[in-house]
Design an enzyme around this catalytic site. Structure first.
Site: not given
Ligand code: F6R
Length: 611
Positions: A2, A27, A77, A103-104, A484, A488, A491, A507, A606
């Site tokens: 948020c 966010r 969010w 937020n929270g 990774e 990517k 998501e 396996h 994020k």
């Molecule tokens: C994926 C992504 C998330 C963050 C995860 C940790 O592209 O961005 O998987 O890596 O939420 O976030 P941070 O690094 O901010 O602790």
């Protein structure tokens, strides 16, 4: 999670709030709202959906909404209650005298709600935040600061809040506990936000509130107290991001911009930190002498998502270069399973945002256990950065795209430097150190080379965009890159993708192989390449289309695949970066072809500040 913005000062508040919300939309983006105060009272507008929908409504209004000089806004969010207009913030108290954005999570919201219901209050939303608004208003007797202070003493949970009261137009009260609040100090104005990207258009001078801080703001006057200690003084710091750093700069998406920023971001990460003469890394933020480094016998790396994947590469590098054990643990698992942390261990927390709830809790657990704790963080002034006395900032610049790209490659570059520093103290010779240091310095150039193949990667992506599933496989250093790559792709394109160790395919997962299940294989030169080539042959024998990430000019690897993406020749430990960049571009183009909301993938946000 948020986004919060608040403004009080000489300008009309609404444009500042809307532009702030647009910067913070990464966010959370399921609903948005705005409230302003003036002598005429409080006016609230909110809307489910993205900020653009809210902006369209409010920008057409004149009168109080256009003219007010004080306001708050929020992009959500959803945690408690679905993403409806009623659940959008700001929320009012029972009589509409107090309004706030939050937020929270207020953990005792049910008890509080029941108490107020028994007193005859009616609630318009399902949110815990509305309960907090009722609580603040129930304490309000003409002084918002006092009311918020009293209310927060009854709250269990986490919050970053910005509040206004009908009877105190021009005043904002902000407070934080576990969810960040930054106060941007302008001339005759103050902008508050949940992160600095909403502030830097107006000022670079900022105060980062500590947990339990509460502040009253009017114009440019900011009075900060601590909930338990009375008045406190917090020193402003300079935000070193340029205003343009948080803009798209002509790119179609933040993600693409950030992918292309990587040579510069990594250069900023490693600048001044490589000592070619001594064959080591200068990481003064770790604050560890060679003697102290030798005493560390194990590295425990914690993080979530992409940051955890970077940590896995760190684990390989630390064991490979320094021959000391390293382990990676998902931060939530670390915090809840009562980990064994010895006096000769160091816990390294990795987080782009520095706010991820589980990583922060893991840090606190490690501190509690008396461990040496260091952090690798991008966002300056973030909670994890402030709670760890040792740390390294990535200096990658603001990462706005929800899918992390430049933070990942900067984390990996830093982890290679950390591994080198440990290795030089433990067993690596100066000559070997110089060799590795030179390879780390080459990383930005390796990334440049991959970015030049963007058009070819886009063409390859067209062959893979219609599949609904995909496997990513790799060995050794390339195994975390496979994880990774899969993360990517899933998501941002919503294709179901799994990262596997190439040896693990046999396996179980091999049962899924058929012509509709492509395999993306990390086949670049280095240990294990021959074995992965055999695994690729096994995939081809089962009709799976294979896309290989190969070393430039490797004809054998090319012949083994249906399509290839080439990366420059380099040792495997540094090839993780160009290989990851190639997979970022692949995911980006696949998502673009599929018409996905690349910068705002569904259900994501994020900075995950809730558990
Ligand atoms: C994926 C992504 C998330 C963050 C995860 C940790 O592209 O961005 O998987 O890596 O939420 O976030 P941070 O690094 O901010 O602790």
């Amino acid at each position: 999670m948020c986004g919060i913005v608040g403004y009080t000062g000489k300008r009309a508040a609404m444009p500042v709030l809307i532009s702030g919300l647009k910067k913070l939309e990464y966010r959370g983006y399921d609903s948005a709202g705005i409230a302003v105060t003036s002598d005429d009272g409080i006016l609230i507008r909110k809307q489910s959906g993205k900020v653009a929908g809210l902006a369209e409504i409010v920008e057409q209004e004149d009168g109080m909404l256009a003219e007010a000089h004080t306001g708050i806004a929020h992009t959500r969010w959803a945690t408690h209650g679905p993403p409806t207009t009623l659940n959008a913030h700001p929320h009012e108290g029972n009589e509409g005298r107090v309004v706030l954005v939050h937020n929270g999570i207020i953990e005792n919201h049910n008890d509080l709600r029941n108490r107020f219901k028994a007193q005859g209050h009616t609630f318009k939303s399902d949110t815990d935040s509305e309960v907090l608004a009722h609580l603040v208003e129930s304490h309000y007797q003409g002084d918002l600061l006092e009311a918020v202070t009293a209310a927060l003493k009854e709250v269990e949970g986490t919050y970053g809040i910005t509040c206004m009261a009908k009877d105190e137009p021009g005043v904002l009260v902000v407070a934080r506990s576990g969810s960040p609040i930054v106060i941007g100090l302008g001339d005759d104005e103050t902008i508050v936000a949940s992160d600095a990207s909403a502030i830097i258009t107006y000022t670079r001078q900022a105060i980062y509130l500590d947990d339990n801080d509460i502040a009253r703001i009017e114009g440019s006057k900011v009075d900060i107290r601590s909930l338990d200690k009375g008045a406190v003084s917090r020193t402003p710091s300079e935000i070193d991001w340029s205003p343009g750093a948080a803009e798209k700069g002509g790119y179609e998406h933040y993600m693409l911009k950030e992918i292309f920023e990587q040579p510069e971001a990594i250069s900023n990460t490693i600048r001044g930190r490589i000592d070619l003469n001594r064959g080591t890394a200068i990481l003064s933020g770790l604050n560890l002498s060679p003697r102290e480094l030798v005493a560390i016998q194990r590295l425990l790396i914690v993080g979530c998502g992409t940051s955890m994947n970077a940590g896995l590469i760190g684990e390989y590098a630390v064991e490979d270069f320094a021959a000391i054990p390293a382990e990676v643990e998902q931060a939530a698992e670390f915090r809840y399973r009562n980990p064994i942390v010895g006096s000769r261990d160091m816990v390294l927390a990795i987080s782009q945002s520095g706010e991820t709830a589980d990583t922060l809790a893991a840090v606190r657990e490690a501190v509690e256990k008396g461990s040496l704790v260091a952090a690798l963080v991008n966002v300056v002034g973030s909670t994890i950065a402030r709670e760890t006395s040792r740390g390294i900032y990535l200096h990658a610049g603001p990462e706005i795209s929800v899918a992390s790209t430049k933070a990942f490659t900067s984390q990996v570059s830093t982890l290679l430097m950390i591994a080198l520093k440990f290795a030089r103290a433990h067993r690596l010779s100066r000559e070997q150190g110089i060799k590795i240091a030179k390879e780390i310095e080459r990383i930005p150039e390796l990334v440049e080379a991959v970015l030049k193949t963007n058009d070819q990667i886009s063409e390859v992506a067209a062959h893979y965009a219609h599949y609904n599933n995909a496997f990513f496989i790799g060995r050794g250093y390339m195994y975390p890159v496979a994880l990774e790559g899969a993360l990517k792709l899933k998501e941002i394109s919503y294709i179901h993708a799994e990262g596997y160790h190439a040896a693990e395919l046999k396996h179980g997962p091999i049962a899924l192989l058929e012509e509709s299940m492509p395999v993306i294989a990390l086949l670049n030169e280095g240990p294990g390449q021959e074995k992965t080539l055999s695994n690729v042959a096994e995939c081809k024998a089962r009709s799976a289309p294979v896309l290989g990430v190969i070393t430039e000019g490797d004809e054998e690897a090319r012949a083994a695949c249906d399509h290839v993406i080439e990366i420059p020749s380099c040792p495997q430990y540094s090839s993780v970066v160009p290989a990851a960049v190639a997979l970022q571009l692949l995911s980006y183009h696949i998502a673009r072809i599929r018409g996905c909301a690349i910068d705002q993938p569904r259900n994501l946000a994020k900075s995950v500040t809730v558990e």
